[in-house]
Design an enzyme around this catalytic site. Structure first.
Site, mmCIF file in Angstrom:
data_model
loop_
_atom_site.group_PDB
_atom_site.id
_atom_site.type_symbol
_atom_site.label_atom_id
_atom_site.label_comp_id
_atom_site.label_asym_id
_atom_site.label_seq_id
_atom_site.Cartn_x
_atom_site.Cartn_y
_atom_site.Cartn_z
ATOM 1 N N GLY A 14 -4.296 3.823 0.320
ATOM 2 C CA GLY A 14 -5.344 3.397 1.255
ATOM 3 C C GLY A 14 -6.714 3.906 0.857
ATOM 4 C CG ASP A 33 -3.416 8.789 7.655
ATOM 5 O OD1 ASP A 33 -3.154 8.176 6.599
ATOM 6 O OD2 ASP A 33 -2.641 9.645 8.161
ATOM 7 N NE ARG A 82 9.758 2.928 -5.280
ATOM 8 C CZ ARG A 82 10.094 2.350 -6.416
ATOM 9 N NH1 ARG A 82 11.335 2.437 -6.858
ATOM 10 N NH2 ARG A 82 9.211 1.686 -7.117
ATOM 11 C CG HIS A 175 6.856 -5.244 -4.656
ATOM 12 N ND1 HIS A 175 6.354 -5.280 -5.932
ATOM 13 C CD2 HIS A 175 6.444 -4.067 -4.125
ATOM 14 C CE1 HIS A 175 5.671 -4.178 -6.153
ATOM 15 N NE2 HIS A 175 5.710 -3.417 -5.082
HETATM 16 N N1 NAD Z 1 3.031 -3.150 -2.263
HETATM 17 C C1 NAD Z 1 2.600 -2.332 -3.195
HETATM 18 O O1 NAD Z 1 2.276 -2.746 -4.279
HETATM 19 C C2 NAD Z 1 2.491 -0.858 -2.915
HETATM 20 C C3 NAD Z 1 1.832 -0.026 -3.831
HETATM 21 C C4 NAD Z 1 1.666 1.314 -3.510
HETATM 22 C C5 NAD Z 1 2.197 1.838 -2.342
HETATM 23 N N2 NAD Z 1 2.883 0.992 -1.524
HETATM 24 C C6 NAD Z 1 3.454 1.499 -0.267
HETATM 25 O O2 NAD Z 1 2.394 1.852 0.607
HETATM 26 C C7 NAD Z 1 2.804 2.932 1.426
HETATM 27 C C8 NAD Z 1 1.816 4.089 1.287
HETATM 28 O O3 NAD Z 1 1.828 4.590 -0.028
HETATM 29 P P1 NAD Z 1 0.868 5.797 -0.462
HETATM 30 O O4 NAD Z 1 1.117 6.044 -1.895
HETATM 31 O O5 NAD Z 1 -0.516 5.543 -0.010
HETATM 32 O O6 NAD Z 1 1.515 6.981 0.404
HETATM 33 P P2 NAD Z 1 0.780 8.261 1.025
HETATM 34 O O7 NAD Z 1 1.856 9.158 1.520
HETATM 35 O O8 NAD Z 1 -0.225 8.792 0.089
HETATM 36 O O9 NAD Z 1 -0.001 7.671 2.296
HETATM 37 C C9 NAD Z 1 0.629 7.138 3.417
HETATM 38 C C10 NAD Z 1 -0.242 7.488 4.615
HETATM 39 O O10 NAD Z 1 0.261 6.811 5.774
HETATM 40 C C11 NAD Z 1 -0.034 7.649 6.861
HETATM 41 N N3 NAD Z 1 0.711 7.265 8.051
HETATM 42 C C12 NAD Z 1 2.015 7.484 8.345
HETATM 43 N N4 NAD Z 1 2.296 6.975 9.552
HETATM 44 C C13 NAD Z 1 1.165 6.391 10.017
HETATM 45 C C14 NAD Z 1 0.826 5.683 11.199
HETATM 46 N N5 NAD Z 1 1.732 5.464 12.153
HETATM 47 N N6 NAD Z 1 -0.440 5.250 11.340
HETATM 48 C C15 NAD Z 1 -1.367 5.477 10.397
HETATM 49 N N7 NAD Z 1 -1.099 6.134 9.247
HETATM 50 C C16 NAD Z 1 0.143 6.580 9.064
HETATM 51 C C17 NAD Z 1 0.314 9.046 6.348
HETATM 52 O O11 NAD Z 1 -0.266 10.066 7.150
HETATM 53 C C18 NAD Z 1 -0.252 8.987 4.947
HETATM 54 O O12 NAD Z 1 -1.576 9.499 4.884
HETATM 55 C C19 NAD Z 1 4.234 3.271 0.984
HETATM 56 O O13 NAD Z 1 5.158 2.595 1.796
HETATM 57 C C20 NAD Z 1 4.288 2.733 -0.426
HETATM 58 O O14 NAD Z 1 5.602 2.445 -0.839
HETATM 59 C C21 NAD Z 1 3.030 -0.323 -1.785
#
Ligand code: NAD
Length: 308
Positions: A14, A33, A82, A175
């Site tokens: 994000g 967040d 993951r 995906h």
């Molecule tokens: N589709 C894609 O290509 C792709 C690529 C990267 C990551 N992702 C997915 O995106 C998600 C996030 O990945 P990341 O690397 O940023 O992880 P991250 O752990 O760095 O960030 C996730 C964030 O979500 C927040 N969060 C949790 N519950 C929440 C809620 N109810 N409301 C608001 N925020 C909340 C957490 O506090 C954390 O800061 C994962 O599910 C990951 O698998 C998908």
């Protein structure tokens, strides 16, 4: 600026998305967040970078969804990522609760928004977002294909020693590890990959692409990829806000295209100001059709687990 993009989940993906978006100066940005102070701190840090690059963008961080009101685009990237040994599907139950909550809360405040979903397992989370929001299919899209195709393009460019700009790859399907790299349509400056690479080298690149996310998870150990996913979602947001009618690979709701129905699945789509304007259909070979079917089975099984 009177264009607003809200990013729910200010973690690695994000906040990196906010960074790429701010550089493009195409929208004001809100980061939300659950961690107290974290989105505010990241937003302020990014805001303080803007004078150096000369971009007039407002960046706000909040723990309160009220800050997202009136968004043109909502990006959902909240949830667990993951860890080594996990598949994207292992995240389903925990992330479904988070995505449902985020969708319900943002919908009330931004009824005209287009949703771009990243949270994994991606195709199931995009499906959940559409069903919970009640939005029409064109207003919900998942990020997957730009990233998976970019990984394959990077590997091909390294292998052949050519510019990444000359390499065009198309990776469709769910995906997950059953994604479908379409080698027949992928090319280097118009020449099909099958004509410029030995079959075993091409097969190795296809396999590395399928496992591309896992390769990074096992190196990082504490999370998953975020630079390439974040620039991929930025390209989607750019195409939507600028009404570019850009054709990219993304997860879209299928209603009979490719013989599939009632699921989100990676296909070429045309993106513009209304969201998904069109699903493009390739003429698939028997073998490609079988790979699509196998990948779609896994996606459909995840959708069933959502119990919608
Ligand atoms: N589709 C894609 O290509 C792709 C690529 C990267 C990551 N992702 C997915 O995106 C998600 C996030 O990945 P990341 O690397 O940023 O992880 P991250 O752990 O760095 O960030 C996730 C964030 O979500 C927040 N969060 C949790 N519950 C929440 C809620 N109810 N409301 C608001 N925020 C909340 C957490 O506090 C954390 O800061 C994962 O599910 C990951 O698998 C998908």
């Amino acid at each position: 600026m009177n264009v607003k993009v809200s990013i729910v989940g200010a973690g690695m993906t994000g906040s990196t998305t906010a960074h790429w978006l701010a550089e493009r100066e195409i929208a004001d940005i809100v980061l939300v967040d659950v961690i107290e102070g974290m989105p505010q701190g990241k937003a302020l840090d990014l805001l303080e970078a803007m004078p150096v690059i000369g971009k007039d963008v407002t960046i706000t961080g909040s723990n309160d969804y009220a800050a997202t009101a009136g968004s043109d685009i909502i990006i959902l990237t909240a949830g667990l990522a993951r860890k080594p040994g996990m598949s994207r599907d292992d995240l389903l139950a925990a992330n479904a609760a988070i995505v449902r909550d985020a969708t319900e809360k943002t919908m009330r405040l931004s009824p005209d928004a287009i949703y771009v979903v990243l949270t994994n397992p991606l195709d199931a989370m995009a499906y959940l977002t559409m069903r919970v929001s009640g939005l029409p299919p064109e207003r919900v899209v998942g990020q997957a294909g730009i990233l998976d195709s970019a990984r394959m393009r990077a590997f091909v460019a390294l292998e052949l020693g050519v510019s990444v700009e000359n390499v065009h790859c198309y990776v469709l399907g769910g995906h997950g590890d059953e994604m479908v790299p379409l080698t027949r349509f992928s090319n280097v400056a118009g020449i099909p990959l099958v004509d410029v690479m030995a079959p075993d080298r091409l097969a190795a690149i296809v396999e590395r692409t399928r496992k591309g996310g896992g390769e990074i998870v096992s190196l990082l150990k504490t999370g998953s990829a975020y630079y390439a996913p974040a620039i991929a979602v930025t390209q989607m947001v750019d195409a939507i806000l600028k009404d570019k009618h850009l054709i990219v690979d993304a997860s879209a709701y299928l209603q009979g295209e490719y013989g599939l129905r009632d699921l989100f699945f990676g296909v070429p789509v045309q993106l513009g100001r209304k969201g998904v304007e069109k699903v493009i259909e390739y003429m698939l070979s028997e073998e490609e059709r079988a790979a699509f079917k196998k990948s779609a089975q896994g996606v459909a099984e995840n959708n069933l687990k959502l119990q919608l």
